[in-house]
Design a protein around this motif. Structure first.
Motif, PDB file in Angstrom:
ATOM      1  N   THR A   1       0.934  -1.272   0.274  1.00  0.00           N
ATOM      2  CA  THR A   1      -0.296   0.272  -0.164  1.00  0.00           C
ATOM      3  C   THR A   1       0.875   1.245   0.120  1.00  0.00           C
ATOM      4  OG1 THR A   1       0.099   0.715   2.746  1.00  0.00           O
ATOM      5  CG2 THR A   1      -1.538  -1.163   1.947  1.00  0.00           C
ATOM      6  N   ASN A   2       0.734   2.239   0.148  1.00  0.00           N
ATOM      7  CA  ASN A   2       0.986   3.842  -0.171  1.00  0.00           C
ATOM      8  C   ASN A   2       0.661   4.572   1.213  1.00  0.00           C
ATOM      9  OD1 ASN A   2       2.150   4.024  -2.937  1.00  0.00           O
ATOM     10  ND2 ASN A   2      -0.176   4.684  -2.945  1.00  0.00           N
ATOM     11  N   ALA A   3       0.567   2.943   2.009  1.00  0.00           N
ATOM     12  CA  ALA A   3       1.156   4.063   3.866  1.00  0.00           C
ATOM     13  C   ALA A   3       2.368   3.996   4.443  1.00  0.00           C
ATOM     14  CB  ALA A   3       0.063   2.447   4.418  1.00  0.00           C
ATOM     15  N   LEU A   4       1.968   4.450   5.399  1.00  0.00           N
ATOM     16  CA  LEU A   4       3.707   4.811   6.265  1.00  0.00           C
ATOM     17  C   LEU A   4       3.183   3.398   7.430  1.00  0.00           C
ATOM     18  CD1 LEU A   4       4.485   8.360   6.389  1.00  0.00           C
ATOM     19  CD2 LEU A   4       5.502   6.486   4.533  1.00  0.00           C
ATOM     20  N   ALA A   5       4.025   3.158   8.222  1.00  0.00           N
ATOM     21  CA  ALA A   5       3.723   2.596   9.777  1.00  0.00           C
ATOM     22  C   ALA A   5       4.977   2.590   9.996  1.00  0.00           C
ATOM     23  CB  ALA A   5       4.072   0.913   8.995  1.00  0.00           C
ATOM     24  N   VAL A   6       4.610   2.685  11.822  1.00  0.00           N
ATOM     25  CA  VAL A   6       5.501   3.880  13.155  1.00  0.00           C
ATOM     26  C   VAL A   6       5.235   2.435  13.768  1.00  0.00           C
ATOM     27  CG1 VAL A   6       5.904   5.233  14.637  1.00  0.00           C
ATOM     28  CG2 VAL A   6       4.980   6.158  12.061  1.00  0.00           C
ATOM     29  N   VAL A   7       6.747   1.945  14.308  1.00  0.00           N
ATOM     30  CA  VAL A   7       6.240   0.238  14.950  1.00  0.00           C
ATOM     31  C   VAL A   7       7.655   0.840  16.184  1.00  0.00           C
ATOM     32  CG1 VAL A   7       6.495  -1.815  15.786  1.00  0.00           C
ATOM     33  CG2 VAL A   7       6.537  -1.926  13.189  1.00  0.00           C
ATOM     34  N   VAL A   8       7.129   0.516  17.479  1.00  0.00           N
ATOM     35  CA  VAL A   8       7.275   0.773  19.023  1.00  0.00           C
ATOM     36  C   VAL A   8       7.916  -0.409  19.350  1.00  0.00           C
ATOM     37  CG1 VAL A   8       7.221   1.103  21.481  1.00  0.00           C
ATOM     38  CG2 VAL A   8       6.050   2.569  19.894  1.00  0.00           C
ATOM     39  N   SER A   9       8.728  -0.799  19.362  1.00  0.00           N
ATOM     40  CA  SER A   9       9.635  -1.900  20.330  1.00  0.00           C
ATOM     41  C   SER A   9       8.997  -2.347  21.573  1.00  0.00           C
ATOM     42  CB  SER A   9      11.072  -2.096  19.374  1.00  0.00           C
ATOM     43  OG  SER A   9      11.664  -3.221  20.237  1.00  0.00           O
ATOM     44  N   GLN A  10       8.594  -3.678  21.715  1.00  0.00           N
ATOM     45  CA  GLN A  10       8.076  -3.524  23.556  1.00  0.00           C
ATOM     46  C   GLN A  10       9.330  -3.652  23.845  1.00  0.00           C
ATOM     47  OE1 GLN A  10       5.274  -6.078  23.952  1.00  0.00           O
ATOM     48  NE2 GLN A  10       5.660  -6.345  26.262  1.00  0.00           N
ATOM     49  N   SER A  11      10.542  -4.364  23.551  1.00  0.00           N
ATOM     50  CA  SER A  11      11.691  -4.655  24.687  1.00  0.00           C
ATOM     51  C   SER A  11      13.320  -3.667  24.467  1.00  0.00           C
ATOM     52  CB  SER A  11      12.718  -5.795  23.785  1.00  0.00           C
ATOM     53  OG  SER A  11      12.925  -5.170  21.624  1.00  0.00           O
ATOM     54  N   THR A  12      12.169  -2.523  23.735  1.00  0.00           N
ATOM     55  CA  THR A  12      13.535  -1.172  23.648  1.00  0.00           C
ATOM     56  C   THR A  12      13.660  -0.220  23.994  1.00  0.00           C
ATOM     57  OG1 THR A  12      14.123  -1.204  21.489  1.00  0.00           O
ATOM     58  CG2 THR A  12      15.474  -2.582  22.417  1.00  0.00           C
ATOM     59  N   GLY A  13      11.666   0.367  22.764  1.00  0.00           N
ATOM     60  CA  GLY A  13      10.965   1.229  23.454  1.00  0.00           C
ATOM     61  C   GLY A  13      11.546   2.228  21.880  1.00  0.00           C
ATOM     62  N   THR A  14      11.934   1.106  20.756  1.00  0.00           N
ATOM     63  CA  THR A  14      12.683   2.349  19.481  1.00  0.00           C
ATOM     64  C   THR A  14      11.927   2.651  19.078  1.00  0.00           C
ATOM     65  OG1 THR A  14      14.545   1.141  19.941  1.00  0.00           O
ATOM     66  CG2 THR A  14      14.637   1.814  18.113  1.00  0.00           C
ATOM     67  N   VAL A  15      11.796   3.280  18.503  1.00  0.00           N
ATOM     68  CA  VAL A  15      10.592   3.716  17.004  1.00  0.00           C
ATOM     69  C   VAL A  15      10.800   3.759  16.228  1.00  0.00           C
ATOM     70  CG1 VAL A  15       9.198   5.611  16.558  1.00  0.00           C
ATOM     71  CG2 VAL A  15       9.087   5.391  19.039  1.00  0.00           C
TER      72      VAL A  15
ATOM     73  N   ALA B   1      15.817   6.562  18.801  1.00  0.00           N
ATOM     74  CA  ALA B   1      16.048   5.286  19.852  1.00  0.00           C
ATOM     75  C   ALA B   1      15.677   6.676  21.107  1.00  0.00           C
ATOM     76  CB  ALA B   1      17.204   4.425  20.560  1.00  0.00           C
ATOM     77  N   PRO B   2      15.249   6.004  22.372  1.00  0.00           N
ATOM     78  CA  PRO B   2      14.565   6.678  23.370  1.00  0.00           C
ATOM     79  C   PRO B   2      15.229   6.950  24.131  1.00  0.00           C
ATOM     80  CG  PRO B   2      13.305   5.126  23.532  1.00  0.00           C
ATOM     81  CD  PRO B   2      13.792   5.464  22.203  1.00  0.00           C
ATOM     82  N   MET B   3      15.561   7.827  25.429  1.00  0.00           N
ATOM     83  CA  MET B   3      16.398   8.397  26.502  1.00  0.00           C
ATOM     84  C   MET B   3      15.467   8.799  27.126  1.00  0.00           C
ATOM     85  SD  MET B   3      19.285   7.092  24.456  1.00  0.00           S
ATOM     86  CE  MET B   3      20.847   7.209  26.203  1.00  0.00           C
ATOM     87  N   GLN B   4      16.397   7.892  28.788  1.00  0.00           N
ATOM     88  CA  GLN B   4      15.166   8.371  29.664  1.00  0.00           C
ATOM     89  C   GLN B   4      15.703   9.705  30.179  1.00  0.00           C
ATOM     90  OE1 GLN B   4      12.645   7.021  30.545  1.00  0.00           O
ATOM     91  NE2 GLN B   4      12.871   4.967  29.011  1.00  0.00           N
ATOM     92  N   HIS B   5      15.334  10.399  31.529  1.00  0.00           N
ATOM     93  CA  HIS B   5      15.808  11.474  32.166  1.00  0.00           C
ATOM     94  C   HIS B   5      15.977  12.746  31.339  1.00  0.00           C
ATOM     95  CE1 HIS B   5      15.104   8.574  35.007  1.00  0.00           C
ATOM     96  NE2 HIS B   5      16.415   7.728  34.605  1.00  0.00           N
ATOM     97  N   ALA B   6      15.166  12.972  30.227  1.00  0.00           N
ATOM     98  CA  ALA B   6      14.885  14.309  30.016  1.00  0.00           C
ATOM     99  C   ALA B   6      16.032  14.588  28.764  1.00  0.00           C
ATOM    100  CB  ALA B   6      14.541  15.581  30.579  1.00  0.00           C
ATOM    101  N   ARG B   7      16.200  12.933  28.619  1.00  0.00           N
ATOM    102  CA  ARG B   7      17.874  13.451  27.891  1.00  0.00           C
ATOM    103  C   ARG B   7      17.236  13.335  25.713  1.00  0.00           C
ATOM    104  NH1 ARG B   7      21.859   8.982  29.758  1.00  0.00           N
ATOM    105  NH2 ARG B   7      22.791   9.539  27.623  1.00  0.00           N
ATOM    106  N   ALA B   8      18.262  13.225  25.119  1.00  0.00           N
ATOM    107  CA  ALA B   8      17.662  13.587  23.628  1.00  0.00           C
ATOM    108  C   ALA B   8      18.752  12.120  22.952  1.00  0.00           C
ATOM    109  CB  ALA B   8      18.846  15.026  22.715  1.00  0.00           C
ATOM    110  N   MET B   9      16.833  11.748  22.124  1.00  0.00           N
ATOM    111  CA  MET B   9      17.230  10.586  21.341  1.00  0.00           C
ATOM    112  C   MET B   9      18.469  10.567  20.440  1.00  0.00           C
ATOM    113  SD  MET B   9      13.494  10.106  20.569  1.00  0.00           S
ATOM    114  CE  MET B   9      12.089  10.826  22.248  1.00  0.00           C
ATOM    115  N   LYS B  10      18.683   9.634  20.098  1.00  0.00           N
ATOM    116  CA  LYS B  10      20.018   9.414  18.749  1.00  0.00           C
ATOM    117  C   LYS B  10      19.465   8.596  17.484  1.00  0.00           C
ATOM    118  CE  LYS B  10      23.919   7.029  18.221  1.00  0.00           C
ATOM    119  NZ  LYS B  10      25.175   6.471  18.838  1.00  0.00           N
ATOM    120  N   TRP B  11      19.061   9.669  16.260  1.00  0.00           N
ATOM    121  CA  TRP B  11      18.657   8.663  15.058  1.00  0.00           C
ATOM    122  C   TRP B  11      19.819   7.778  14.744  1.00  0.00           C
ATOM    123  CZ3 TRP B  11      16.531  13.006  12.728  1.00  0.00           C
ATOM    124  CH2 TRP B  11      15.099  13.732  13.047  1.00  0.00           C
TER     125      TRP B  11
END
Length: 317
Positions: free
Chosen positions: A264-278, A291-301
Motif C-alpha cells: 500500500t502507499n501507507a507509512l507504518a510506525v512501530v514501537v519495539s516492546q523490548s527496547t522502546g525504539t520507534v 532510540a528513546p533515552m530516559q530522564h529528559a535526554r535527547a534521542m539518537k537517530w
C-alpha cells in the motif's frame, strides 16, 4: 512580552554549548527556549557557530532571523517531554534544509528548572538519515501530511519511553491509504474507537493520545487516516511478507509494518516492546529509527542496518 535578559548561568551554558559545537565539529547549536529571550545577545555568543532557535511565535521567528540566526518553526510548546520536542525540532530542521542528515548538533534546553536553559546534550543524526534527505521527507507528505506524521511519531515515542503501568509496551500504527490498508487487515475483535465521531478520534486531541497509549496494551495495530483520525484499532495485518528483508532482531510487528507498507502507499510506525525504539517504515523498509533515552535526554537517530540486541539501548555520543 518583554524578552528575558540573559543571566550569568544562561550565558555560561550557551558559551559552553558553542565551545562544544566547535570542538566536536557540530553543525550548530539548537536552542529550545521556554519563552522570549534577548535574541541579539544570544547571536553575539555564537562565536562563529550556526545558532538555531526552535520557536512557535511568528513575531519571535522574525526577530530571530533578523538577529542573524536560524529560526525553526515548531508547534507551540506543550507538556510533551523535552525528548519529543527535541526530536520534532530536528525533524523540522532536516525537512527545511536547515540541518543535513548525518550531522552532530549541540542542543541547549531546560532540563531541570522551567524557563531556564540549564542542560546541554549532543545529538547525532544517524548515518541512515544521509539517505533520508529533506527532499525525501517532503516526499512523505505526498502520502501522509507532515503534521500527521509528526503527531504519530510523537505518541509512538511517548509509548516507547513511558510504557504503561510500569510495563513496556509495543505497538503498530499504520498511517494513510486507509481504504487499501483496511482491505488487507482484519478486526481482532472489539474496536475501542468504533462509534465515535471523527472529531473525537483525532490524534491532535490529547485525550485521543492518552487513549491510544492505553489501547496499545491490547493486541493488534491502529489505522490512522491522513488527517490524523484514528479509523480503527486492534487490527491484524494480513499482507504477505514474502520477498521482504529486515535486520535481525525485529519481531512480528516490524514484519507486519514492512508487509503492509510494501503493498500500500501507507507509512507504518512501530514501537519495539523490548527496547522502546520507534521505527518508521515505507515501501517495506525501515527509513528512520529513533532510540528513546530516559530522564529528559535527547534521542539518537541511527543507522537502521545495525540493530541492537534486545537487552541494549543506544547511547548518545
Amino acid at each position: 512580552m518583554t524578552p528575558t535578559a540573559l543571566n550569568k548561568a544562561t550565558t555560561i551554558l550557551l558559551a559552553l554549548a558553542c565551545e562544544a559545537a566547535s570542538r566536536l565539529g557540530a553543525m550548530g547549536v539548537l536552542i529550545l527556549p521556554e519563552g522570549p529571550m534577548n535574541w541579539e545577545a544570544i547571536a553575539a555568543l555564537g562565536d562563529g557557530n550556526r545558532i538555531m532557535i526552535a520557536e512557535s511565535s511568528e513575531r519571535h521567528l522574525k526577530a530571530i532571523t533578523e538577529a542573524g540566526m536560524i529560526a525553526i518553526e515548531v508547534d507551540e510548546a506543550t507538556e510533551s517531554a523535552i525528548t519529543e520536542r527535541i526530536t520534532l525540532a530536528l525533524i523540522e530542521a532536516v525537512a527545511n534544509d536547515q540541518l543535513t542528515a548525518g550531522a552532530r548538533v549541540v542542543v541547549a534546553y531546560s532540563g531541570f528548572e522551567a524557563e531556564t536553559l540549564d542542560s546541554i546534550t549532543v545529538v547525532r543524526l544517524g548515518e541512515h538519515l544521509e539517505q533520508l534527505s529533506s527532499r525525501d521527507l517532503r516526499a512523505l507528505e505526498t502520502s501522509v501530511p507532515f503534521e500527521t506524521l509528526k503527531a504519530v511519531v510523537d505518541v509512538a515515542v511517548e509509548i516507547g519511553r513511558e510504557g504503561r503501568e510500569g510495563k513496556t509496551v509495543g505497538t503498530l500504527i499504520v498511517v494513510g491509504d486507509v481504504r487499501n490498508v483496511l482491505s488487507r487487515t482484519r478486526a481482532l475483535g472489539f474496536d475501542p474507537f468504533k462509534g465515535y465521531k471523527r472529531k473525537e478520534r483525532n490524534l491532535r486531541d490529547p485525550r485521543v493520545r492518552e487513549a491510544i497509549k492505553e489501547i496499545a496494551q491490547m493486541d493488534g495495530g491502529f489505522i490512522v487516516g491522513r488527517d490524523g483520525t484514528v479509523e480503527s484499532a486492534c487490527r491484524i495485518i494480513d499482507a504477505p511478507n514474502s520477498g521482504l528483508t529486515l535486520p535481525k532482531g525485529l519481531g512480528t510487528r516490524h514484519w507486519a509494518a514492512a508487509a503492509i507498507t510494501n503493498v500500500t502507499n501507507a507509512l507504518a510506525v512501530v514501537v519495539s516492546q523490548s527496547t522502546g525504539t520507534v521505527r518508521l517504515f515505507q515501501k517495506g523498509e525501515v527509513i528512520l529509527r529513533i532510540a528513546p533515552m530516559q530522564h529528559a535526554r535527547a534521542m539518537k537517530w541511527q543507522d537502521a542496518e545495525t540493530e541492537p540486541g534486545p537487552g541494549r539501548l543506544d547511547k548518545t555520543s
